[in-house]
Design an enzyme around this catalytic site. Sequence first.
Site, PDB file in Angstrom:
ATOM      1  N   THR A 164      24.540 -31.047  19.074  1.00 26.66           N
ATOM      2  CA  THR A 164      24.440 -30.338  17.791  1.00 26.66           C
ATOM      3  C   THR A 164      23.481 -31.141  16.912  1.00 26.66           C
ATOM      4  O   THR A 164      23.232 -32.317  17.185  1.00 26.66           O
ATOM      5  CB  THR A 164      25.798 -30.225  17.085  1.00 26.66           C
ATOM      6  OG1 THR A 164      26.265 -31.548  16.839  1.00 26.66           O
ATOM      7  CG2 THR A 164      26.808 -29.488  17.936  1.00 26.66           C
ATOM      8  N   GLU A 170      28.215 -24.812  20.040  1.00 26.68           N
ATOM      9  CA  GLU A 170      29.535 -24.958  20.659  1.00 26.68           C
ATOM     10  C   GLU A 170      29.995 -23.676  21.352  1.00 26.68           C
ATOM     11  O   GLU A 170      31.017 -23.649  21.998  1.00 26.68           O
ATOM     12  CB  GLU A 170      30.568 -25.359  19.596  1.00 26.68           C
ATOM     13  CG  GLU A 170      30.423 -26.782  19.075  1.00 26.68           C
ATOM     14  CD  GLU A 170      29.442 -26.913  17.908  1.00 26.68           C
ATOM     15  OE1 GLU A 170      28.601 -26.007  17.738  1.00 26.68           O
ATOM     16  OE2 GLU A 170      29.521 -27.916  17.188  1.00 26.68           O
ATOM     17  N   LYS A 205      31.483 -23.083  -5.405  1.00 29.07           N
ATOM     18  CA  LYS A 205      32.746 -22.738  -6.063  1.00 29.07           C
ATOM     19  C   LYS A 205      32.536 -22.768  -7.563  1.00 29.07           C
ATOM     20  O   LYS A 205      32.350 -23.819  -8.154  1.00 29.07           O
ATOM     21  CB  LYS A 205      33.846 -23.711  -5.642  1.00 29.07           C
ATOM     22  CG  LYS A 205      34.285 -23.449  -4.229  1.00 29.07           C
ATOM     23  CD  LYS A 205      34.971 -24.613  -3.570  1.00 29.07           C
ATOM     24  CE  LYS A 205      34.904 -24.443  -2.078  1.00 29.07           C
ATOM     25  NZ  LYS A 205      34.235 -25.526  -1.380  1.00 29.07           N
ATOM     26  N   TRP A 220      34.402 -18.007  -5.309  1.00 23.59           N
ATOM     27  CA  TRP A 220      33.354 -18.430  -4.390  1.00 23.59           C
ATOM     28  C   TRP A 220      32.111 -17.570  -4.532  1.00 23.59           C
ATOM     29  O   TRP A 220      32.201 -16.352  -4.667  1.00 23.59           O
ATOM     30  CB  TRP A 220      33.854 -18.328  -2.944  1.00 23.59           C
ATOM     31  CG  TRP A 220      34.808 -19.425  -2.587  1.00 23.59           C
ATOM     32  CD1 TRP A 220      35.393 -20.318  -3.445  1.00 23.59           C
ATOM     33  CD2 TRP A 220      35.300 -19.729  -1.288  1.00 23.59           C
ATOM     34  NE1 TRP A 220      36.207 -21.161  -2.748  1.00 23.59           N
ATOM     35  CE2 TRP A 220      36.172 -20.824  -1.424  1.00 23.59           C
ATOM     36  CE3 TRP A 220      35.077 -19.191  -0.024  1.00 23.59           C
ATOM     37  CZ2 TRP A 220      36.824 -21.395  -0.335  1.00 23.59           C
ATOM     38  CZ3 TRP A 220      35.727 -19.755   1.057  1.00 23.59           C
ATOM     39  CH2 TRP A 220      36.593 -20.847   0.907  1.00 23.59           C
TER      40      TRP A 220
HETATM   41  P1  ADP Z   1      23.772 -26.707  14.572  1.00 23.33           P
HETATM   42  O1  ADP Z   1      23.373 -27.646  15.631  1.00 23.33           O
HETATM   43  O2  ADP Z   1      23.058 -26.816  13.272  1.00 23.33           O
HETATM   44  O3  ADP Z   1      25.245 -26.492  14.431  1.00 23.33           O
HETATM   45  P2  ADP Z   1      23.824 -24.157  15.653  1.00 23.33           P
HETATM   46  O4  ADP Z   1      22.720 -23.353  16.201  1.00 23.33           O
HETATM   47  O5  ADP Z   1      24.958 -24.472  16.498  1.00 23.33           O
HETATM   48  O6  ADP Z   1      23.146 -25.405  15.128  1.00 23.33           O
HETATM   49  O7  ADP Z   1      24.310 -23.515  14.281  1.00 23.33           O
HETATM   50  C1  ADP Z   1      25.435 -22.708  14.200  1.00 23.33           C
HETATM   51  C2  ADP Z   1      25.616 -22.246  12.789  1.00 23.33           C
HETATM   52  O8  ADP Z   1      24.467 -21.521  12.343  1.00 23.33           O
HETATM   53  C3  ADP Z   1      26.756 -21.281  12.610  1.00 23.33           C
HETATM   54  O9  ADP Z   1      27.979 -21.949  12.525  1.00 23.33           O
HETATM   55  C4  ADP Z   1      26.364 -20.575  11.329  1.00 23.33           C
HETATM   56  O10 ADP Z   1      26.709 -21.328  10.184  1.00 23.33           O
HETATM   57  C5  ADP Z   1      24.864 -20.520  11.412  1.00 23.33           C
HETATM   58  N1  ADP Z   1      24.454 -19.204  11.895  1.00 23.33           N
HETATM   59  C6  ADP Z   1      24.106 -18.851  13.134  1.00 23.33           C
HETATM   60  N2  ADP Z   1      23.757 -17.551  13.184  1.00 23.33           N
HETATM   61  C7  ADP Z   1      23.909 -17.049  11.947  1.00 23.33           C
HETATM   62  C8  ADP Z   1      23.729 -15.763  11.335  1.00 23.33           C
HETATM   63  N3  ADP Z   1      23.299 -14.721  12.012  1.00 23.33           N
HETATM   64  N4  ADP Z   1      24.000 -15.653  10.027  1.00 23.33           N
HETATM   65  C9  ADP Z   1      24.434 -16.699   9.300  1.00 23.33           C
HETATM   66  N5  ADP Z   1      24.612 -17.929   9.805  1.00 23.33           N
HETATM   67  C10 ADP Z   1      24.364 -18.108  11.109  1.00 23.33           C
END
Ligand code: ADP
Length: 547
Positions: free
Chosen positions: A186, A331, A444, A449
């Site tokens: 990640t 994940e 917040k 929110w």
């Molecule tokens: P990182 O390594 O930064 O976690 P990821 O690709 O695993 O990279 O990121 C996952 C996160 O990206 C999600 O938990 C969410 O917050 C955000 N995300 C992914 N797709 C979308 C989407 N279509 N709209 C909004 N947020 C998104």
Amino acid sequence: MLGLMQSQPLLISSLLEFAERHHGDGEIVSRRVEGDIHRYTYKDVAARARRVANALDDLKLAFSDRVATLAWNGYRHLELYFGVSGSGRVLHTINPRLHPEQIAWIANHAEDQVLCFDMTFLSLIQAVHAKCATVKHWIALCDADKLPADSGIPNLTSYEAWIGAQSSDYAWPEFDENSASSMCYTSGTTGNPKAALYSHRSTTLHAYAAALPDVMCLSARDSVLPVVPMFHVNAWGLPYSAALTGCKLVFPGPALDGKSVYDLIEAEQVTFAAGVPTVWQMLLTHMKPAGLKFSRLNRTVIGGSACPPAMITAFQEDYGVEVLHAWGMTEMSPLGTLCTLKNKHLALPKDEQMKIRLKQGRAIYGVDMKIVGEDGQELPRDGKTYGDLLVRGPWIVREYFKGEGGDPLVKDANGHGWFPTGDVATIDADGYMQITDRSKDVIKSGGEWISSIDIENIAVAHPAVAMAACIGVKHPKWDERPIIAVVKRPGAEVTREELLKFYEGKTAKWQIPDDVVFVDAIPLGATGKILKTRLREQLKDYKLPQL
Ligand code: ADP
């Protein structure tokens, strides 16, 4: 009583064997780092992946040993995807946009034995190789005659010489489908990065699911362009789903600018493309002034961060391309939801359909999801109540590599473990999930929110705004108030007052940002997402004008 069906492990090598046998002449086209276009077929990938497997055997790599890549989307990377995992080793794709220190850190943490890299990253490797203690073999993804004479990297071999010396005969081994196949760290915006360790079973099931009609609807009639990088979450699983369906694959290599992507889409008659919003923004910016159109592109999956409504409209209205909004995470291999309409939505007026399309979509079979409140109790699926989004399923992590960070799962009353996504969302009665925000980015204000995504979406709909990021700043009365950082389009003008006025009628008054901060650039992370932590740091001395 057990069923009496054959038990055959779901292995990544079987995807490649299937591709070779059933659509061996299917085309794979790559823009190479060298700049030219390379073409060959699934039959060729299969033969060369077997050479990779033999070459790894020659290096005496053990089962589950890690082989790292630092590479763009291209045919050699594809061969490594299948050759490494298929032979029982673990493919560790490294994101080259990470800081060099972080690259060395994760190579050590993963205990990579071999590191294969595109020549674009030669100087990066020269800078970090001495710190990568476990790497014994360095492979440059190039022809033998392109290998630099005195690179300073010990035992540097060219990929072509390395596999060229091997036979293309190889019997893929059969082993437990739960064996590790690949890994991805990640981005580690907080603390050290942690790795998701995928298995053959999780990858194969994900590949099946990704191809479904209400997911990416992939078929042998498609020409598919994965702009999403193979160095992050396996390009959303597209290389595997492609082998399963026999679609034509088109790889963009390092050229991700609007013109290069457009030219490739047209030259290779791409029907389907997948990428993050920032890449598509570059494409649209290139196309609009020149009045360009697509000849065959009919749908695109956009995910990784929220897709602004303006982008969905532009693709749909101006170019006739259906946008499928997708959500997932490292994940989750990464697909969790995709947004496609149901039969009952087809007769709805466009603006009603748009409200649905903006959502992150419905869960794919294999992913179960729910939202919970602070007390861990499940919240109603009414499309209004928001809570922390939890997921479970066969392609979602149970724990991180080496147990890093402890047990991440939240147990329910039945003892089932759910993975907390860190996202705040609503789920409606039809099963559509909508992300409100990442839990750490929600603002917040006065106990209520505010979704930073909503505030950003409005700003980027303004014609003078190229990019926008909303963060909360401390406020003595309201706790936090939103402000919006904005990058203007080249040559375009908009004032603070004009932009604030633009919000009127588009959101509740109390959600309108308190201020607009014009900036030259917004910091992006290694996966092209806005780095709010860095933006907050940059604006740490910022004071609200009213205070
Ligand atoms: P990182 O390594 O930064 O976690 P990821 O690709 O695993 O990279 O990121 C996952 C996160 O990206 C999600 O938990 C969410 O917050 C955000 N995300 C992914 N797709 C979308 C989407 N279509 N709209 C909004 N947020 C998104």
